[in-house]
Design an enzyme around this catalytic site. Structure first.
Site, PDB file in Angstrom:
ATOM      1  N   SER A   1      21.928   8.913   3.080  1.00  0.00           N
ATOM      2  CA  SER A   1      22.147   9.629   1.840  1.00  0.00           C
ATOM      3  C   SER A   1      23.443   9.124   1.216  1.00  0.00           C
ATOM      4  O   SER A   1      24.197   8.382   1.839  1.00  0.00           O
ATOM      5  CB  SER A   1      22.218  11.125   2.107  1.00  0.00           C
ATOM      6  OG  SER A   1      22.279  11.838   0.896  1.00  0.00           O
ATOM      7  N   SER A   2      23.716   9.540   0.004  1.00  0.00           N
ATOM      8  CA  SER A   2      24.580   8.743  -0.857  1.00  0.00           C
ATOM      9  C   SER A   2      25.939   9.361  -1.130  1.00  0.00           C
ATOM     10  O   SER A   2      26.224   9.784  -2.255  1.00  0.00           O
ATOM     11  CB  SER A   2      23.852   8.477  -2.173  1.00  0.00           C
ATOM     12  OG  SER A   2      22.604   7.869  -1.911  1.00  0.00           O
TER      13      SER A   2
ATOM     14  N   PHE B   1      27.299   8.533  -4.630  1.00  0.00           N
ATOM     15  CA  PHE B   1      26.553   7.362  -5.087  1.00  0.00           C
ATOM     16  C   PHE B   1      25.214   7.822  -5.656  1.00  0.00           C
ATOM     17  O   PHE B   1      24.560   8.714  -5.107  1.00  0.00           O
ATOM     18  CB  PHE B   1      26.252   6.402  -3.932  1.00  0.00           C
ATOM     19  CG  PHE B   1      27.433   5.647  -3.410  1.00  0.00           C
ATOM     20  CD1 PHE B   1      28.092   4.716  -4.197  1.00  0.00           C
ATOM     21  CD2 PHE B   1      27.887   5.858  -2.116  1.00  0.00           C
ATOM     22  CE1 PHE B   1      29.175   4.014  -3.706  1.00  0.00           C
ATOM     23  CE2 PHE B   1      28.967   5.158  -1.616  1.00  0.00           C
ATOM     24  CZ  PHE B   1      29.615   4.233  -2.417  1.00  0.00           C
TER      25      PHE B   1
ATOM     26  N   GLU C   1      21.744   5.619  -6.681  1.00  0.00           N
ATOM     27  CA  GLU C   1      21.067   4.326  -6.790  1.00  0.00           C
ATOM     28  C   GLU C   1      19.709   4.570  -7.448  1.00  0.00           C
ATOM     29  O   GLU C   1      19.058   5.581  -7.178  1.00  0.00           O
ATOM     30  CB  GLU C   1      20.839   3.668  -5.419  1.00  0.00           C
ATOM     31  CG  GLU C   1      21.979   3.808  -4.437  1.00  0.00           C
ATOM     32  CD  GLU C   1      21.860   5.073  -3.621  1.00  0.00           C
ATOM     33  OE1 GLU C   1      20.767   5.366  -3.084  1.00  0.00           O
ATOM     34  OE2 GLU C   1      22.856   5.797  -3.531  1.00  0.00           O
TER      35      GLU C   1
ATOM     36  N   GLU D   1      19.286  -9.535  -0.846  1.00  0.00           N
ATOM     37  CA  GLU D   1      20.431  -9.322   0.042  1.00  0.00           C
ATOM     38  C   GLU D   1      21.393 -10.508   0.014  1.00  0.00           C
ATOM     39  O   GLU D   1      22.603 -10.333   0.196  1.00  0.00           O
ATOM     40  CB  GLU D   1      19.950  -9.110   1.483  1.00  0.00           C
ATOM     41  CG  GLU D   1      19.261  -7.786   1.727  1.00  0.00           C
ATOM     42  CD  GLU D   1      18.936  -7.589   3.192  1.00  0.00           C
ATOM     43  OE1 GLU D   1      19.111  -6.467   3.694  1.00  0.00           O
ATOM     44  OE2 GLU D   1      18.500  -8.557   3.852  1.00  0.00           O
TER      45      GLU D   1
ATOM     46  N   TYR E   1      13.036  -9.466  -1.006  1.00  0.00           N
ATOM     47  CA  TYR E   1      14.075  -8.520  -0.577  1.00  0.00           C
ATOM     48  C   TYR E   1      15.206  -9.263   0.123  1.00  0.00           C
ATOM     49  O   TYR E   1      16.392  -8.997  -0.122  1.00  0.00           O
ATOM     50  CB  TYR E   1      13.463  -7.476   0.363  1.00  0.00           C
ATOM     51  CG  TYR E   1      14.394  -6.341   0.730  1.00  0.00           C
ATOM     52  CD1 TYR E   1      14.404  -5.168  -0.004  1.00  0.00           C
ATOM     53  CD2 TYR E   1      15.258  -6.441   1.810  1.00  0.00           C
ATOM     54  CE1 TYR E   1      15.258  -4.114   0.321  1.00  0.00           C
ATOM     55  CE2 TYR E   1      16.110  -5.405   2.154  1.00  0.00           C
ATOM     56  CZ  TYR E   1      16.107  -4.249   1.402  1.00  0.00           C
ATOM     57  OH  TYR E   1      16.955  -3.225   1.731  1.00  0.00           O
ATOM     58  N   ASP E   2      14.842 -10.197   1.000  1.00  0.00           N
ATOM     59  CA  ASP E   2      15.848 -10.988   1.703  1.00  0.00           C
ATOM     60  C   ASP E   2      16.711 -11.769   0.715  1.00  0.00           C
ATOM     61  O   ASP E   2      17.935 -11.868   0.878  1.00  0.00           O
ATOM     62  CB  ASP E   2      15.149 -11.944   2.678  1.00  0.00           C
ATOM     63  CG  ASP E   2      16.119 -12.784   3.485  1.00  0.00           C
ATOM     64  OD1 ASP E   2      16.695 -12.257   4.447  1.00  0.00           O
ATOM     65  OD2 ASP E   2      16.306 -13.970   3.138  1.00  0.00           O
TER      66      ASP E   2
END
Length: 297
Positions: A81-82, A188, A190, A66, A62-63
């Site tokens: 929320s998006s 958005f 995702e 990023e 995950y890092d």
């Protein structure tokens, strides 16, 4: 489609300047200098050899996601929320508009009807991904990345896998631009998953379904979207590796150093991305890595 100027955006950008001289701040980080925020868009995949425990391998992958492409490493990511609302602006679209958009060089991937029958172009997300990359910089070429340790609200979704057999992990991101920016929000969407979980599906089919979901949300909310930008990334992860696919949109405020000398922040709404870079005298970056670029383990 010709770009429709958004007069509201200038006021938003004038109120979206953070307190840190050279780093973006997370929206709502104190001291608050205004009501506005800037949304940037990012799609990344990170991998690591699975040689620790599952939790640690997941953290590192995950890092790495990023840190790939547009650099947003070392942040405390808070999930929201998006929506990019009336007091928000989109980097690369509303301000520092990507040159390919400004010059009409981007063609729709497809066209779908919205609930009132009006055709909505579904555009490639690449210009907005490139714009975020050129705002934040990369792991090796930093520009105005978020302040290390900042609390950064993001619309985000991720998928981490440690596959038993070779598996493809993928992520997708879309933004729908509202027709009336003064009273309705951009949306958005995702999404992230893998073929072990959902079975094989062409990315084009995934993107089409995401666009359809946006149009259905617009129908349900009574909101008309004039165009949708959508993109996706995928990577095959072999057994013995862990992969993390990340789709996110950080909500930030800009640092004073990102405003060209003699300009107000709102002047960025009249600039293309290359004009912004030139007025700041920024060193050109390597091209946006649209395909996956692996870390060395």
């Amino acid at each position: 489609m010709a770009h429709i100027p958004d007069l509201r955006a200038r006021d938003v950008v004038n109120n979206a300047i953070g307190p840190f001289p050279k780093n973006c701040a997370g929206y709502m980080n104190p001291p608050v200098g205004g009501y506005g925020y800037i949304a940037a868009l990012k799609l990344s995949i990170g991998t690591v050899v699975a040689d620790m425990d599952e939790g640690l391998d997941g953290i590192v992958s995950y890092d790495r996601a990023e840190c790939e492409d547009a650099y947003i490493g070392q942040i405390n990511m808070l999930t929201a929320s998006s929506f990019c609302g009336v007091n928000g602006a989109v980097w690369g679209y509303d301000l520092a508009r990507h040159d390919d958009l400004a010059n009409g060089l981007i063609q729709p991937k497809m066209v779908l009807p919205r609930h009132d029958g009006v055709p909505v172009p579904i555009m490639p997300l690449d210009p907005l991904l490139d714009a975020a990359y050129r705002l934040f910089g990369s792991r090796d070429e930093r520009r105005f990345s978020p302040l290390p340790g900042a609390m950064v609200v993001c619309a985000n979704k991720s998928q981490t896998i440690n596959p038993k057999v070779e598996t493809t992990v993928w992520c997708a991101l879309a933004i729908a631009i509202a027709e009336d920016r003064s009273s309705t929000a951009n949306l958005f969407i995702e999404d992230a998953s893998d073929t072990e979980t959902t079975g094989p599906a062409p990315l084009e089919e995934i993107e089409r379904n995401i666009a359809l979901s946006i149009l259905r949300c617009g129908r349900d909310q009574g909101v008309a979207y004039r165009e949708i930008f959508i993109g996706s990334k995928a990577l095959t992860i072999p057994h013995g590796h862990v992969g993390c696919a990340l789709a996110c949109a950080p909500y930030v405020t800009l640092p004073p150093a990102a405003i060209p000398p003699g300009c107000e922040p709102g002047d960025l709404t009249e600039m293309t991305l290359s004009m912004w870079e030139n007025q700041l005298g920024l060193t050109p970056m390597r091209p946006y890595p649209g395909v996956y670029r692996a870390f060395s383990d």
